[in-house]
Write an enzyme that holds these catalytic residues in place. Structure first.
Site, mmCIF file in Angstrom:
data_model
loop_
_atom_site.group_PDB
_atom_site.id
_atom_site.type_symbol
_atom_site.label_atom_id
_atom_site.label_comp_id
_atom_site.label_asym_id
_atom_site.label_seq_id
_atom_site.Cartn_x
_atom_site.Cartn_y
_atom_site.Cartn_z
ATOM 1 C CG HIS A 61 -1.742 -1.342 1.205
ATOM 2 N ND1 HIS A 61 -2.719 -1.683 0.299
ATOM 3 C CD2 HIS A 61 -1.595 -2.411 2.033
ATOM 4 C CE1 HIS A 61 -3.167 -2.906 0.575
ATOM 5 N NE2 HIS A 61 -2.488 -3.366 1.615
ATOM 6 C CD GLU A 83 -1.888 -3.598 5.036
ATOM 7 O OE1 GLU A 83 -1.345 -4.582 4.496
ATOM 8 O OE2 GLU A 83 -3.081 -3.288 4.875
ATOM 9 C CG HIS A 105 0.714 -6.854 2.559
ATOM 10 N ND1 HIS A 105 -0.030 -5.819 2.036
ATOM 11 C CD2 HIS A 105 1.472 -7.325 1.539
ATOM 12 C CE1 HIS A 105 0.262 -5.673 0.748
ATOM 13 N NE2 HIS A 105 1.182 -6.574 0.420
ATOM 14 C CD GLU A 165 -1.724 -9.963 4.888
ATOM 15 O OE1 GLU A 165 -1.584 -9.023 5.708
ATOM 16 O OE2 GLU A 165 -2.299 -9.830 3.805
#
Length: 319
Positions: A109, A146, A201, A283
């Site tokens: 992101h 995030e 992430h 993650e």
């Protein structure tokens, strides 16, 4: 990474663990076994790792991070976007066991994505279908995003890997106002002829869903996507990262995906489908769970996470 967005379908139902932690241990390669055994000694089956008073073992590639332990990257979206597919420049360390190796780190992101809805909602081809360019990512309930988390961990990893002699390149370093799109993120690693690529992430699942998981590419051969040559090396990379992430952070594998192994295979991720070099996603925890959020917002824990991921990359590159 939230399950709502270009790289995720709706969340899978929570699954019960199949058995004792030894089942998860058996799923990992022998090289990762030591990390899992350390977690077994300091953690419990609830996944409440990182709360132990025991310090994570130090490793040979540990290095001070360039940011301070509680630093957070700027969220300013004012910087102009660089030309497409141009990775952020990074100086090679020059000497060390990873001299000559290229590692691409993909901080998931971008802090400025929320101000560029039209751009990030544009559809791109990921081989199997079309998806949005990118998403805003998720955040903790207190608002730690995030995108902030991924940049901070990525920068800590860069310091560690450069000390080992690797040339490290980023897909973005807070130096562009949005993106890049998921197809461009893959292209950056491909054009760099990277020896390993890791996309950083944090998840946005339901409260009570805890732990980390590493996402591996499925065998995909459709359109511009052909992951068949990278499936095996990517699994090797992912298994090593999973085991060493446990060792360094004390965190447990996800209790909601992966059946306790900490590994998930996906074919709907553009960043994996379009990669031609070994690549995985990690993650690091669930930002929407208060216990995981306490870890993710800790600078000391982020340093451990950076060290664990980096040690996995070092293990993979050294064979």
């Amino acid at each position: 990474m939230s399950y709502v967005g270009p790289d995720f379908d709706p969340p899978q139902p929570r699954r019960s663990r199949r058995g004792p932690l030894t089942v998860a241990v058996a799923a990992l390669v022998p090289g990762a076994l030591a990390g899992w055994l350390v977690w077994q000694a300091v953690g419990d089956d609830s996944g409440d790792g990182g709360g132990s008073d025991k310090a994570a073992p130090q490793s040979s590639s540990s290095a001070p991070a360039s940011p301070t332990d509680d630093s957070k990257p700027s969220t300013s979206p004012s910087a102009p976007s660089p030309s497409p597919s141009t990775p952020t420049a990074s100086q090679p360390a020059g000497s060390g066991p990873l001299k000559g190796k290229v590692v691409v780190i993909d901080p998931g992101h971008n802090p400025g994505n929320f101000q560029h809805a039209a751009e990030i909602n544009r559809k791109v081809n990921i081989g199997t279908n079309w998806k949005e360019c990118d998403t805003t990512g998720t955040s903790t309930n207190a608002g730690y995003t995030e995108a902030q988390f991924t940049l901070d961990v990525a920068r800590r990893m860069r310091a560690i890997l450069q000390q080992q002699g690797a040339t490290v390149k980023f897909t973005q370093d807070g130096d562009r106002s949005w993106g890049p799109c998921v197809d461009e993120r893959a292209e950056i690693g491909d054009k760099a002829h990277a020896d390993a690529v890791v996309s950083i992430h944090a998840d946005g699942s339901a409260a009570g869903n805890r732990g980390f998981h590493v996402i591996l590419p499925a065998s995909v051969h459709a359109g511009a996507a052909d992951t068949r040559p990278i499936v095996a090396p990517s699994r090797d990379l992912g298994e090593r990262i999973a085991g060493l992430f446990v060792r360094e952070t004390g965190s447990a594998p996800s209790n909601y995906v992966g059946d306790g192994t900490g590994l998930v295979v996906r074919k709907d991720l553009g960043g994996l489908n379009l990669s031609t070099v070994p690549k995985v996603f990690i993650e690091c925890g669930n930002m929407r769970d208060s216990k995981d959020a306490a870890l993710l917002t800790s600078g000391a824990w982020r340093q451990k996470a950076a060290r664990g991921i980096s040690e996995g990359i070092v293990s993979f590159l050294r064979g």
